[in-house]
Structures are given as structure tokens and as C-alpha cells.
Design an enzyme around this catalytic site. Structure first.
Site: not given
Ligand code: COA
Length: 322
Positions: A113, A249, A279
């Protein structure tokens, strides 16, 4: 001489996948996706004819038209991507052929990215040495082909698209830049290439998809990116409020809002396209730049700060005068 951007272009596939549509494929819902990421929909390629090369060529043609530069005037083509159609030739060489940019040297850069920023910095370095004077820089991704469409934690986040700029060696343009990498943390965002099955090695040949530890990436982004932006502002002796737009980004609206808070800046200075593009990795910043440019928001002399982070891990920031 420094790199000055003189034209922009972009290309998004026509097919739009909404959050509601994705909730028919995996166990997710619009409320979860929007509240965690700010994403409402993303564009995805939807035919064999639509791919990394086709999107890149369209974005490039639009940027060349905007810059009033002919393909044969280009002496450098750099493409930032992690989703080339071919291992070789490079996407940049394939674009050179499609455009008939017969005088250009062409190669790809893989910095995920951060790739567009790394490519822009590479062009700027070439311009400073006087080796090249006119460059086409493209960020393009067909991430939909490396996503596991049964993994709800990643498939809702990404989209396909391309953004391009034409840069010319000028007295003014890029004012300052920073970039960095930390390979020791590479395993939080990975996608393995094909496995080896030479006469000595027998490997499972299941295709590998993108794997991400979302929370670790989130922590890295909200720490490293504001640090990087602040260092760049210090280096350039510019106040955060003097910058007209921060083109970050587009990974997650919450990351962008957190950075705005840390810099004590209003969100109006942070244009957004993650809501309708998701993204798009290396393509996100040049697509956003094209949207801001085509919306007529930029004036001669506008100060822009481009910044991003990504797999590798990698990060970068560029301060430039429009
Ligand atoms: N829909 C519904 N539930 C979802 C889901 C979806 N698409 N994806 C994950 N979940 C669930 C998980 O299974 C978890 O359930 P549990 O508590 O029963 O285990 C719960 O939601 C929380 O998951 P978690 O991973 O802790 O969520 P989060 O608040 O950290 O959000 C992201 C996840 C990916 C949105 C966040 O971590 C993020 O944005 N990270 C950065 C990613 C990024 O920038 N990537 C690009 C890099 S260039």
C-alpha cells in the site's frame, strides 16, 4: 530538479459490490463494515477482460491526456502493484507496449500500500540526478484475486482499481519526503506466491490468499503514520495547518480520523474515498489524488501531503506543491 505532478487519471471497474451484497456471500452486515471501516461499497473486476493491465492503461491514458503529454515523451514508467497479471513481463513493460511509450524505461515496484509513494520517491530521485525528466507513475491493484472470498475478516476490506500521475522534472514540486520499512513485522500482512515443485521439492499447491492480523496492522498504522507525517512536517519546517490537503492511504476511516485527531486538524483536510472504493492498496492514493484534482479542489501552489503504510511493513510520506 524535483518531481512535479502535472496530470492525474484513474480507473475503477464498473461493477460495484455493496456491503449488503457481501452479506449474501459471508456472515457480515452493513452496520459492522461501516462502523469498523467506513466502507460502504467497493469496485471489483467482473470479466476476464478487466485486469491489472487494462485498468492501469485506462488510468495512464487519462493522466497523459490531463498532463498533455504524449506516450513517446515518457522516459520512465513505474508501476506500484502487488497484483500483476504476470510474474514477468512487469506490468510497467506491458503498459509501455500498450501505450507505445517507445522511449521509456519501465519497471514495477512492490511496496504494497506504500507502493505509489515509493514509486513517486524513486522518480523524484531520478529527476534529482538528471537521469530522467518525464515519468508516468501508476498504482494499480486487482486485490480481488488474492482475497479469500470466504474470509469475512478480509474480503469486506479491499477493492480493485488504478490511479496514475504524470510527473515532470521542475524547479518546484516535491518539497520533502520520507519512507521506511520494517521487515521484522512482515508476517502481520502476507500473501505467499506460488509454491515450488521442482524435482527436489514437493509442496502442497493450494493457492494462498491474503492473511492479515487486523488489530496489529491497525496499531501499527495509527502509531507509525502520524509519526511519519510529523517528522516530514518538521523536516520541511511546515506547520500541520499550512497543508491544504492530507491524502492518506485509504485503508480505514477510523485510521484516518485518528491521524487527524493526533495532528489536531479538521477532517475537512482529509479527503476520503475508502467509503466507495474500499482499500485499493497501491492505487488508493493516486485514485484519491485524481478525484480531488478533477473536483477542482487544487490550485497552483496548493500544499499536499501524501502518506500511507502497508505490508512489508512499509510506510512513507511526501509533501508537494501543486
Ligand atoms: N463482519 C462481521 N463480523 C466480523 C467481520 C465482518 N466482516 N470480520 C470480523 N468480524 C468479527 C470477528 O470475528 C470478531 O468476532 P468475535 O469477537 O466473535 O471473535 C469481531 O468481529 C471483532 O473482530 P476484530 O478483528 O477484533 O475487529 P476490529 O474491531 O479489530 O476490526 C478491522 C477489524 C480489520 C476492521 C480492523 O482491525 C482494521 O481496520 N485493521 C487495519 C486493517 C488495515 O488497515 N489493513 C490494510 C493495511 S494496508
Amino acid at each position: 530538479m524535483r518531481a512535479k505532478i502535472i496530470g492525474t487519471g484513474s480507473c475503477l471497474p464498473d461493477k460495484i459490490a455493496t456491503n449488503d451484497y457481501l452479506s449474501t456471500i459471508v456472515d457480515t452486515n452493513d452496520e459492522w463494515i461501516q462502523s469498523r471501516t467506513g466502507i460502504q461499497e467497493r469496485h471489483l473486476v467482473s470479466s476476464e477482460a478487466e485486469n491489472t493491465l487494462s485498468m492501469a492503461v485506462k488510468a495512464a491514458q487519462r493522466a497523459l491526456l490531463d498532463a498533455d503529454v504524449l506516450p513517446e515523451q515518457l522516459d520512465l514508467i513505474l508501476v506500484a502493484t502487488v497484483s500483476s497479471d504476470f510474474i514477468t513481463p512487469s506490468t510497467a513493460c506491458m503498459i509501455q507496449k500498450e501505450l507505445n511509450a517507445c522511449h521509456a524505461t519501465a519497471f514495477d515496484i512492490n511496496a504494497a500500500c506504500s507502493g505509489f509513494l515509493f514509486a513517486l520517491n524513486t522518480v523524484d530521485a531520478y529527476f534529482q540526478t538528471g537521469i530522467y525528466q518525464t515519468a508516468l507513475i501508476i498504482g494499480v491493484e486487482t486485490l480481488s484475486k488474492i482475497i479469500n472470498w470466504s474470509d469475512r475478516s478480509t474480503c469486506v476490506l479491499f477493492g480493485d482499481g488504478a490511479g496514475a500521475v504524470v510527473a515532470k522534472a521542475s524547479e518546484e514540486g516535491i518539497l520533502a519526503s520520507l519512507q521506511g520499512s520494517d521487515g521484522t513485522k512482515g508476517d502481520i500482512l502476507i500473501c505467499k506466491n506460488r509454491t515450488n515443485n521442482n524435482p527436489y521439492i514437493t509442496t502442497e499447491t493450494n493457492p494462498d490468499f491474503l492473511f492479515m492480523n487486523g488489530q496489529e496492522v491497525f496499531k501499527f498504522a495509527v502509531t507509525k503514520e502520524p509519526e511519519c507525517i510529523q517528522s516530514l512536517l518538521n523536516q520541511a519546517k511546515i506547520n500541520a495547518s499550512e497543508v491544504d490537503y492530507y491524502l492518506l492511504h485509504q485503508a480505514n476511516y477510523r485510521i484516518i480520523a485518528s491521524i487527524a485527531r493526533k495532528l489536531k486538524l479538521p477532517l475537512e483536510k482529509f479527503p476520503i474515498n475508502v467509503d466507495h472504493c474500499g482499500n485499493t492498496s497501491a492505487a488508493s492514493i493516486p485514485i484519491l489524488l485524481d478525484e480531488v484534482n478533477k473536483a477542482g479542489k487544487l490550485e497552483e501552489g496548493s500544499l499536499l501531503l501524501l502518506s500511507g503504510f502497508g505490508a512489508g511493513l512499509t510506510w512513507g510520506a511526501v509533501l508537494l506543491k501543486w
